[in-house]
Design a protein around this motif. Structure first.
Motif, PDB file in Angstrom:
ATOM      1  N   ARG A  55     -12.349  -6.881  35.032  1.00  0.00           N
ATOM      2  CA  ARG A  55     -11.555  -7.902  35.101  1.00  0.00           C
ATOM      3  C   ARG A  55     -10.073  -7.886  34.630  1.00  0.00           C
ATOM      4  NH1 ARG A  55     -15.450 -12.591  32.997  1.00  0.00           N
ATOM      5  NH2 ARG A  55     -16.899 -11.106  33.923  1.00  0.00           N
ATOM      6  N   GLU A  56      -8.992  -8.586  35.243  1.00  0.00           N
ATOM      7  CA  GLU A  56      -7.804  -8.669  34.333  1.00  0.00           C
ATOM      8  C   GLU A  56      -7.982  -9.795  32.964  1.00  0.00           C
ATOM      9  OE1 GLU A  56      -4.136 -10.644  36.066  1.00  0.00           O
ATOM     10  OE2 GLU A  56      -4.267  -8.803  37.094  1.00  0.00           O
ATOM     11  N   CYS A  57      -7.323  -9.241  32.023  1.00  0.00           N
ATOM     12  CA  CYS A  57      -7.255  -9.994  30.673  1.00  0.00           C
ATOM     13  C   CYS A  57      -6.259 -11.146  31.072  1.00  0.00           C
ATOM     14  CB  CYS A  57      -6.458  -8.896  29.747  1.00  0.00           C
ATOM     15  SG  CYS A  57      -6.286  -9.849  28.207  1.00  0.00           S
ATOM     16  N   THR A  58      -6.961 -12.296  30.713  1.00  0.00           N
ATOM     17  CA  THR A  58      -6.137 -13.441  30.901  1.00  0.00           C
ATOM     18  C   THR A  58      -4.694 -13.910  29.942  1.00  0.00           C
ATOM     19  OG1 THR A  58      -7.647 -14.734  29.231  1.00  0.00           O
ATOM     20  CG2 THR A  58      -8.160 -14.875  31.526  1.00  0.00           C
ATOM     21  N   ARG A  59      -4.784 -12.813  28.861  1.00  0.00           N
ATOM     22  CA  ARG A  59      -3.858 -13.177  28.195  1.00  0.00           C
ATOM     23  C   ARG A  59      -2.474 -12.165  28.540  1.00  0.00           C
ATOM     24  NH1 ARG A  59      -5.042 -12.513  22.256  1.00  0.00           N
ATOM     25  NH2 ARG A  59      -5.914 -14.772  22.700  1.00  0.00           N
ATOM     26  N   CYS A  60      -2.854 -10.769  28.545  1.00  0.00           N
ATOM     27  CA  CYS A  60      -1.908  -9.986  28.663  1.00  0.00           C
ATOM     28  C   CYS A  60      -1.843  -9.303  29.932  1.00  0.00           C
ATOM     29  CB  CYS A  60      -2.235  -8.924  27.592  1.00  0.00           C
ATOM     30  SG  CYS A  60      -3.218  -7.568  28.064  1.00  0.00           S
ATOM     31  N   GLY A  61      -2.708  -9.164  31.064  1.00  0.00           N
ATOM     32  CA  GLY A  61      -2.613  -8.489  32.246  1.00  0.00           C
ATOM     33  C   GLY A  61      -3.422  -7.109  32.205  1.00  0.00           C
ATOM     34  N   ASN A  62      -3.841  -6.800  31.198  1.00  0.00           N
ATOM     35  CA  ASN A  62      -4.628  -5.418  30.978  1.00  0.00           C
ATOM     36  C   ASN A  62      -6.082  -5.493  31.762  1.00  0.00           C
ATOM     37  OD1 ASN A  62      -5.199  -2.648  30.518  1.00  0.00           O
ATOM     38  ND2 ASN A  62      -5.712  -3.057  28.267  1.00  0.00           N
ATOM     39  N   LEU A  63      -6.825  -4.406  31.963  1.00  0.00           N
ATOM     40  CA  LEU A  63      -8.042  -4.553  32.583  1.00  0.00           C
ATOM     41  C   LEU A  63      -9.040  -4.422  31.371  1.00  0.00           C
ATOM     42  CD1 LEU A  63      -7.807  -2.134  35.398  1.00  0.00           C
ATOM     43  CD2 LEU A  63      -7.478  -4.548  35.251  1.00  0.00           C
ATOM     44  N   GLY A  64     -10.150  -5.042  31.580  1.00  0.00           N
ATOM     45  CA  GLY A  64     -11.370  -5.142  30.462  1.00  0.00           C
ATOM     46  C   GLY A  64     -12.517  -5.712  31.286  1.00  0.00           C
ATOM     47  N   GLU A  65     -13.568  -5.860  30.228  1.00  0.00           N
ATOM     48  CA  GLU A  65     -14.842  -6.499  30.640  1.00  0.00           C
ATOM     49  C   GLU A  65     -15.217  -7.889  30.270  1.00  0.00           C
ATOM     50  OE1 GLU A  65     -17.638  -3.535  29.374  1.00  0.00           O
ATOM     51  OE2 GLU A  65     -17.002  -2.004  30.611  1.00  0.00           O
ATOM     52  N   GLY A  66     -14.130  -8.444  29.735  1.00  0.00           N
ATOM     53  CA  GLY A  66     -14.236  -9.829  29.495  1.00  0.00           C
ATOM     54  C   GLY A  66     -12.980 -10.782  29.778  1.00  0.00           C
ATOM     55  N   PRO A  67     -12.924 -11.956  29.377  1.00  0.00           N
ATOM     56  CA  PRO A  67     -11.742 -12.626  29.358  1.00  0.00           C
ATOM     57  C   PRO A  67     -10.542 -12.112  28.844  1.00  0.00           C
ATOM     58  CG  PRO A  67     -13.642 -14.030  28.798  1.00  0.00           C
ATOM     59  CD  PRO A  67     -13.786 -12.629  28.581  1.00  0.00           C
ATOM     60  N   LEU A  68     -10.682 -11.435  27.865  1.00  0.00           N
ATOM     61  CA  LEU A  68      -9.612 -10.520  26.704  1.00  0.00           C
ATOM     62  C   LEU A  68     -10.053  -9.233  26.849  1.00  0.00           C
ATOM     63  CD1 LEU A  68      -8.863 -13.182  24.017  1.00  0.00           C
ATOM     64  CD2 LEU A  68      -7.615 -12.993  26.193  1.00  0.00           C
ATOM     65  N   CYS A  69      -9.143  -8.444  26.914  1.00  0.00           N
ATOM     66  CA  CYS A  69      -9.222  -6.913  26.794  1.00  0.00           C
ATOM     67  C   CYS A  69      -9.323  -6.652  25.462  1.00  0.00           C
ATOM     68  CB  CYS A  69      -7.927  -6.328  27.544  1.00  0.00           C
ATOM     69  SG  CYS A  69      -6.469  -6.365  26.548  1.00  0.00           S
ATOM     70  N   PRO A  70      -9.898  -5.189  25.178  1.00  0.00           N
ATOM     71  CA  PRO A  70      -9.897  -4.706  23.777  1.00  0.00           C
ATOM     72  C   PRO A  70      -8.985  -4.775  22.813  1.00  0.00           C
ATOM     73  CG  PRO A  70     -10.944  -3.389  25.441  1.00  0.00           C
ATOM     74  CD  PRO A  70     -10.293  -4.305  26.321  1.00  0.00           C
ATOM     75  N   ILE A  71      -7.523  -4.625  23.555  1.00  0.00           N
ATOM     76  CA  ILE A  71      -6.126  -4.632  22.684  1.00  0.00           C
ATOM     77  C   ILE A  71      -5.995  -6.190  22.119  1.00  0.00           C
ATOM     78  CG2 ILE A  71      -3.872  -4.357  22.920  1.00  0.00           C
ATOM     79  CD1 ILE A  71      -4.301  -1.965  25.003  1.00  0.00           C
ATOM     80  N   CYS A  72      -6.149  -6.972  23.201  1.00  0.00           N
ATOM     81  CA  CYS A  72      -5.996  -8.331  22.752  1.00  0.00           C
ATOM     82  C   CYS A  72      -7.013  -8.943  21.893  1.00  0.00           C
ATOM     83  CB  CYS A  72      -5.943  -9.397  23.858  1.00  0.00           C
ATOM     84  SG  CYS A  72      -4.307  -9.290  24.975  1.00  0.00           S
ATOM     85  N   LEU A  73      -8.376  -8.237  21.658  1.00  0.00           N
ATOM     86  CA  LEU A  73      -9.162  -8.870  20.877  1.00  0.00           C
ATOM     87  C   LEU A  73      -9.099  -8.092  19.535  1.00  0.00           C
ATOM     88  CD1 LEU A  73     -12.237  -8.833  23.342  1.00  0.00           C
ATOM     89  CD2 LEU A  73     -11.350 -10.659  21.983  1.00  0.00           C
ATOM     90  N   ASP A  74      -8.316  -6.945  19.463  1.00  0.00           N
ATOM     91  CA  ASP A  74      -8.163  -6.158  18.209  1.00  0.00           C
ATOM     92  C   ASP A  74      -7.390  -6.920  17.097  1.00  0.00           C
ATOM     93  OD1 ASP A  74      -7.674  -4.365  16.303  1.00  0.00           O
ATOM     94  OD2 ASP A  74      -6.975  -2.795  17.556  1.00  0.00           O
ATOM     95  N   MET A  75      -7.935  -7.363  16.071  1.00  0.00           N
ATOM     96  CA  MET A  75      -7.144  -8.288  14.944  1.00  0.00           C
ATOM     97  C   MET A  75      -6.101  -7.175  14.231  1.00  0.00           C
ATOM     98  SD  MET A  75      -8.091 -10.812  16.344  1.00  0.00           S
ATOM     99  CE  MET A  75      -7.754 -12.088  15.446  1.00  0.00           C
ATOM    100  N   LYS A  76      -6.391  -6.134  14.451  1.00  0.00           N
ATOM    101  CA  LYS A  76      -5.634  -5.018  13.429  1.00  0.00           C
ATOM    102  C   LYS A  76      -3.970  -4.990  14.276  1.00  0.00           C
ATOM    103  CE  LYS A  76      -9.523  -2.689  11.574  1.00  0.00           C
ATOM    104  NZ  LYS A  76     -10.200  -1.351  11.653  1.00  0.00           N
ATOM    105  N   ARG A  77      -4.026  -5.301  15.386  1.00  0.00           N
ATOM    106  CA  ARG A  77      -2.832  -5.192  16.188  1.00  0.00           C
ATOM    107  C   ARG A  77      -1.678  -6.039  15.524  1.00  0.00           C
ATOM    108  NH1 ARG A  77      -3.798  -0.724  20.314  1.00  0.00           N
ATOM    109  NH2 ARG A  77      -1.473  -1.434  21.037  1.00  0.00           N
ATOM    110  N   ASN A  78      -0.332  -5.676  15.549  1.00  0.00           N
ATOM    111  CA  ASN A  78       0.723  -6.492  15.267  1.00  0.00           C
ATOM    112  C   ASN A  78       1.132  -7.555  16.280  1.00  0.00           C
ATOM    113  OD1 ASN A  78       3.038  -7.511  14.433  1.00  0.00           O
ATOM    114  ND2 ASN A  78       4.161  -5.617  14.020  1.00  0.00           N
ATOM    115  N   GLY A  79       0.739  -8.720  16.032  1.00  0.00           N
ATOM    116  CA  GLY A  79       0.797  -9.825  16.891  1.00  0.00           C
ATOM    117  C   GLY A  79       2.278 -10.454  16.923  1.00  0.00           C
TER     118      GLY A  79
END
Length: 197
Positions: A55-79
């Motif tokens: 499905r499409e990530c509700t935050r960024c538009g990437n593809l993933g398997e849940g409401p948020l994609c792995p990139i949006c779920l990664d807390m190590k990313r620079n927000g």
């Protein structure tokens, strides 16, 4: 064609994929059928699974398997850094480089008067809201160097002017590129973006 209705239909469907014409699709289908247990059945199972779970990530538009994609779920990313791209393929290309460690926003295309694509058809309003709500410090416009891409970048810059630092990817001579093989626009952009040595 001569493989029966189902095989002919599969070849026609495969030929609609980017990079595959009728001949390439025919070769691919023949290979799949020849190696039914090794390729065709696992591919069919995976395609069905992806159709159900992706499905499409509700935050960024990437593809993933849940409401948020792995990139949006990664807390190590620079927000504080948000890279804006036209589509998911562009996001994946940026990720392949391994350089950018911030977050993304997929527009879903570019503005186009000819195709009647305006800001509301893209994810531009969501971008403006994200910048305001998430404390973004820099928006990197990584849009293609086409007329529509540059028009879209200009529109986004107007919408975000004064609220965040706006940057764009450098344009010019690629690594390993030879001047003789470059188009005039690329040479012009490279000359304008020159820097001290």
């Amino acid at each position: 064609m001569s493989g029966g209705r189902d095989i002919d239909a599969l070849i026609e469907m495969m030929a609609k994929l980017p990079g595959l014409g009728p001949r390439s699709a025919r070769r691919a289908v023949l290979q799949l059928v020849r190696k039914r247990e090794l390729l065709l059945m696992p591919l069919a199972d995976l395609m069905q699974q992806v159709a159900i779970t992706t499905r499409e990530c509700t935050r960024c538009g990437n593809l993933g398997e849940g409401p948020l994609c792995p990139i949006c779920l990664d807390m190590k990313r620079n927000g504080s850094e948000l890279c804006v791209v036209e589509d998911v393929a562009d996001l994946w290309a940026m990720e392949r480089s391994g350089t950018f460690k911030g977050r993304y926003h997929v527009l879903g295309g570019t503005l186009s008067a000819l195709d009647a694509v305006g800001p509301e058809e893209l994810r531009i309003p969501e971008l403006v809201n994200r910048v305001a709500e998430e404390g973004t410090e820099e928006v990197i416009l990584a849009l293609n160097a086409t007329v529509d891409g540059q028009t879209t970048a200009h529109y986004i810059a107007e919408q975000l002017e004064g609220s965040v630092r706006l940057t764009s990817l450098a344009q010019g001579v690629p690594i390993g590129g030879e001047l003789d093989y470059l188009d005039d626009g690329t040479i012009t952009a490279a000359l304008r973006a020159r820097k001290d040595i």
